[in-house]
Design a protein around this motif. Structure first.
Motif, PDB file in Angstrom:
ATOM      1  N   GLY A   1       0.789  -1.221   0.000  1.00  0.00           N
ATOM      2  CA  GLY A   1       0.000   0.000   0.000  1.00  0.00           C
ATOM      3  C   GLY A   1       0.820   1.268   0.000  1.00  0.00           C
ATOM      4  N   LEU A   2       2.141   1.153  -0.102  1.00  0.00           N
ATOM      5  CA  LEU A   2       3.013   2.325  -0.075  1.00  0.00           C
ATOM      6  C   LEU A   2       3.523   2.716  -1.463  1.00  0.00           C
ATOM      7  N   GLY A   3       3.149   1.957  -2.482  1.00  0.00           N
ATOM      8  CA  GLY A   3       3.617   2.270  -3.829  1.00  0.00           C
ATOM      9  C   GLY A   3       4.934   1.607  -4.192  1.00  0.00           C
ATOM     10  N   ILE A   4       5.329   0.572  -3.430  1.00  0.00           N
ATOM     11  CA  ILE A   4       6.613  -0.077  -3.683  1.00  0.00           C
ATOM     12  C   ILE A   4       6.604  -0.836  -5.012  1.00  0.00           C
ATOM     13  N   ALA A   5       5.495  -1.501  -5.338  1.00  0.00           N
ATOM     14  CA  ALA A   5       5.423  -2.233  -6.609  1.00  0.00           C
ATOM     15  C   ALA A   5       5.615  -1.285  -7.786  1.00  0.00           C
ATOM     16  N   ARG A   6       4.994  -0.122  -7.703  1.00  0.00           N
ATOM     17  CA  ARG A   6       5.147   0.874  -8.767  1.00  0.00           C
ATOM     18  C   ARG A   6       6.603   1.305  -8.912  1.00  0.00           C
ATOM     19  N   GLU A   7       7.261   1.527  -7.776  1.00  0.00           N
ATOM     20  CA  GLU A   7       8.652   1.964  -7.804  1.00  0.00           C
ATOM     21  C   GLU A   7       9.562   0.852  -8.308  1.00  0.00           C
ATOM     22  N   LEU A   8       9.252  -0.392  -7.961  1.00  0.00           N
ATOM     23  CA  LEU A   8      10.039  -1.521  -8.441  1.00  0.00           C
ATOM     24  C   LEU A   8       9.986  -1.610  -9.968  1.00  0.00           C
ATOM     25  N   PHE A   9       8.797  -1.454 -10.539  1.00  0.00           N
ATOM     26  CA  PHE A   9       8.676  -1.518 -11.994  1.00  0.00           C
ATOM     27  C   PHE A   9       9.401  -0.357 -12.651  1.00  0.00           C
ATOM     28  N   SER A  10       9.252   0.830 -12.104  1.00  0.00           N
ATOM     29  CA  SER A  10       9.903   1.998 -12.682  1.00  0.00           C
ATOM     30  C   SER A  10      11.418   1.827 -12.705  1.00  0.00           C
ATOM     31  N   ARG A  11      11.965   1.437 -11.571  1.00  0.00           N
ATOM     32  CA  ARG A  11      13.414   1.262 -11.474  1.00  0.00           C
ATOM     33  C   ARG A  11      13.876   0.021 -12.233  1.00  0.00           C
ATOM     34  N   GLY A  12      13.039  -1.032 -12.203  1.00  0.00           N
ATOM     35  CA  GLY A  12      13.416  -2.270 -12.883  1.00  0.00           C
ATOM     36  C   GLY A  12      13.557  -2.075 -14.377  1.00  0.00           C
ATOM     37  N   ILE A  13      12.631  -1.347 -14.985  1.00  0.00           N
ATOM     38  CA  ILE A  13      12.699  -1.103 -16.426  1.00  0.00           C
ATOM     39  C   ILE A  13      13.944  -0.297 -16.771  1.00  0.00           C
ATOM     40  N   SER A  14      14.243   0.714 -15.960  1.00  0.00           N
ATOM     41  CA  SER A  14      15.447   1.526 -16.202  1.00  0.00           C
ATOM     42  C   SER A  14      16.706   0.672 -16.074  1.00  0.00           C
ATOM     43  N   TYR A  15      16.704  -0.214 -15.074  1.00  0.00           N
ATOM     44  CA  TYR A  15      17.869  -1.083 -14.853  1.00  0.00           C
ATOM     45  C   TYR A  15      18.067  -2.043 -16.021  1.00  0.00           C
ATOM     46  N   LEU A  16      16.982  -2.639 -16.508  1.00  0.00           N
ATOM     47  CA  LEU A  16      17.077  -3.567 -17.628  1.00  0.00           C
ATOM     48  C   LEU A  16      17.557  -2.851 -18.886  1.00  0.00           C
ATOM     49  N   LYS A  17      17.078  -1.633 -19.078  1.00  0.00           N
ATOM     50  CA  LYS A  17      17.515  -0.850 -20.228  1.00  0.00           C
ATOM     51  C   LYS A  17      19.017  -0.614 -20.180  1.00  0.00           C
ATOM     52  N   SER A  18      19.521  -0.244 -19.003  1.00  0.00           N
ATOM     53  CA  SER A  18      20.958   0.010 -18.862  1.00  0.00           C
ATOM     54  C   SER A  18      21.772  -1.264 -19.006  1.00  0.00           C
TER      55      SER A  18
ATOM     56  N   PRO B   1      -3.160  -2.247 -14.557  1.00  0.00           N
ATOM     57  CA  PRO B   1      -3.114  -0.812 -14.883  1.00  0.00           C
ATOM     58  C   PRO B   1      -1.704  -0.239 -14.767  1.00  0.00           C
ATOM     59  N   LEU B   2      -0.932  -0.757 -13.810  1.00  0.00           N
ATOM     60  CA  LEU B   2       0.422  -0.251 -13.609  1.00  0.00           C
ATOM     61  C   LEU B   2       1.306  -0.554 -14.818  1.00  0.00           C
ATOM     62  N   ILE B   3       1.295  -1.811 -15.294  1.00  0.00           N
ATOM     63  CA  ILE B   3       2.181  -2.133 -16.410  1.00  0.00           C
ATOM     64  C   ILE B   3       1.702  -1.478 -17.711  1.00  0.00           C
ATOM     65  N   ALA B   4       0.397  -1.195 -17.781  1.00  0.00           N
ATOM     66  CA  ALA B   4      -0.102  -0.467 -18.952  1.00  0.00           C
ATOM     67  C   ALA B   4       0.493   0.940 -18.970  1.00  0.00           C
ATOM     68  N   ARG B   5       0.564   1.561 -17.787  1.00  0.00           N
ATOM     69  CA  ARG B   5       1.169   2.902 -17.698  1.00  0.00           C
ATOM     70  C   ARG B   5       2.659   2.851 -17.990  1.00  0.00           C
ATOM     71  N   CYS B   6       3.281   1.694 -17.754  1.00  0.00           N
ATOM     72  CA  CYS B   6       4.714   1.543 -18.029  1.00  0.00           C
ATOM     73  C   CYS B   6       4.985   1.313 -19.516  1.00  0.00           C
ATOM     74  N   GLY B   7       3.928   1.143 -20.316  1.00  0.00           N
ATOM     75  CA  GLY B   7       4.108   0.995 -21.753  1.00  0.00           C
ATOM     76  C   GLY B   7       3.960  -0.416 -22.285  1.00  0.00           C
ATOM     77  N   PHE B   8       3.633  -1.393 -21.426  1.00  0.00           N
ATOM     78  CA  PHE B   8       3.464  -2.767 -21.896  1.00  0.00           C
ATOM     79  C   PHE B   8       2.204  -2.874 -22.766  1.00  0.00           C
ATOM     80  N   GLU B   9       2.311  -3.668 -23.808  1.00  0.00           N
ATOM     81  CA  GLU B   9       1.176  -3.914 -24.700  1.00  0.00           C
ATOM     82  C   GLU B   9       0.765  -5.370 -24.594  1.00  0.00           C
ATOM     83  N   LYS B  10      -0.533  -5.618 -24.426  1.00  0.00           N
ATOM     84  CA  LYS B  10      -1.002  -6.997 -24.312  1.00  0.00           C
ATOM     85  C   LYS B  10      -1.140  -7.617 -25.693  1.00  0.00           C
ATOM     86  N   LYS B  11      -0.485  -8.771 -25.859  1.00  0.00           N
ATOM     87  CA  LYS B  11      -0.553  -9.515 -27.102  1.00  0.00           C
ATOM     88  C   LYS B  11      -0.891 -10.957 -26.768  1.00  0.00           C
ATOM     89  N   GLY B  12      -2.141 -11.324 -27.003  1.00  0.00           N
ATOM     90  CA  GLY B  12      -2.583 -12.660 -26.619  1.00  0.00           C
ATOM     91  C   GLY B  12      -2.572 -12.810 -25.111  1.00  0.00           C
TER      92      GLY B  12
END
Length: 311
Positions: free
Chosen positions: A254-271, A290-301
């Motif tokens: 409930g503190l927004g940790i999952a959101r922060e993990l995805f944000s930082r995780g994507i940046s880390y993977l990119k680097s 909804p969170l991963i949709a905001r991160c830019g993920f597209e659902k395919k199948g």
């Protein structure tokens, strides 16, 4: 007489609003809150005659109680929410008992203070906008919500280290499996918990040898708070990873940790040179869609995919 509502002035107003024992007002000529208890009646009248004195927003113990109720309803951890609601229903000593209960959960306590402060700032802003209308000025839309993010202050997000983190992650994953069992009964509960661990490749003795990439969240006291873990697919698909696990310790939800993990995780993977991230539909809790949709993920199948151009 007009005055500017600054961040420091808001803090002074809120502090005085909560002081039920004193009488305070805002002196526009000085741009500060003053105590009327220490002033002569003639001094108060003089300020009032010069349109320099403004009563502060009304705030009572009932308003404070309502904030505690609203916050309790917003808490996402069932155990803590239930305990807070029980305190609120007991009546006598409710403010003290509520405070004592929050002391047992430091991060929930900080979340409460942020929640309360935001509510009270909104009251102050409404009060100030009423004054601006009387002055013939436009209302302000700003909410002064520029305080530091609690997550940034209280948690560290670091790359997953197989040697250091694996045993801790496995222990936490088993705790999550036990939580899952509570939603089912009998043999089905055991089977579903087993499947959850196996799906994330965390029950196999060989899993410790598998290549993982990810981000681990810990408190500044080194307590585990959450994990975002990806499997390295380089053996058959270079520069591609797939989601293995995402979970947050029960005490810090409930503190927004999952959101922060995805944000930082994507940046880390990119680097790290990753070009595609894949998430199987079955591996993603519904509330994270909804969170991963905001991160830019597209659902395919039955998969969610984030391609190189979006990483």
């Amino acid at each position: 007489m007009t005055f500017e509502l600054t961040k420091s002035l808001i803090e002074d107003i809120i502090f005085s609003m909560e002081d039920q024992d004193g009488e305070f007002a805002l002196d526009a000529s000085q741009g500060c809150v003053i105590s009327l208890d220490s002033m002569l009646q003639s001094e108060i009248e003089e300020l009032d005659e010069n349109d320099s004195l403004y009563s502060l927003p009304l705030w009572t113990s009932n308003d404070g109680f309502e904030i505690m109720e609203d916050f309790a309803e917003s808490v996402r951890i069932p155990k803590v929410r239930s305990e807070l609601e029980q305190v609120l229903s007991n009546g006598r000593g409710v403010f003290r008992n509520y405070k004592n209960l929050l002391n047992k959960y430091p991060h929930i306590e900080k979340q409460f203070h942020t929640f309360k402060e935001k509510k009270m700032r909104a009251v102050v802003l409404d009060w100030y906008n009423s004054l601006r209308e009387s002055w013939g000025l436009e209302k302000l839309n700003q909410d002064f919500d520029d305080y530091d993010d609690l997550i940034q202050q209280d948690f560290e997000f670091i790359p997953y280290n197989q040697t250091k983190d694996y045993d801790c992650i496995l222990a936490e994953a088993k705790k999550i499996a036990e939580e899952i069992k509570e939603d089912f009964t009998g043999e089905a509960a055991k089977a579903i918990a087993h499947f959850w661990l196996r799906r994330f490749e965390l029950e196999s003795g060989d899993s410790k040898q598998l290549p993982f990439l990810g981000i681990v969240a810990r408190t500044t006291a080194e307590d585990f708070a959450g994990l975002l873990l990806f499997s390295d697919c380089s053996s058959f698909a270079k520069k591609v990873v797939a989601l293995t696990a995402i979970f947050v310790n029960q005490n810090f939800r409930g503190l927004g940790i999952a959101r922060e993990l995805f944000s930082r995780g994507i940046s880390y993977l990119k680097s790290s040179g990753i070009q595609s991230i894949i998430i199987a539909d079955s591996a993603l809790p519904d509330f994270l869609e909804p969170l991963i949709a905001r991160c830019g993920f597209e659902k395919k199948g039955s998969f969610y995919v984030l391609e190189k151009a979006d990483i």
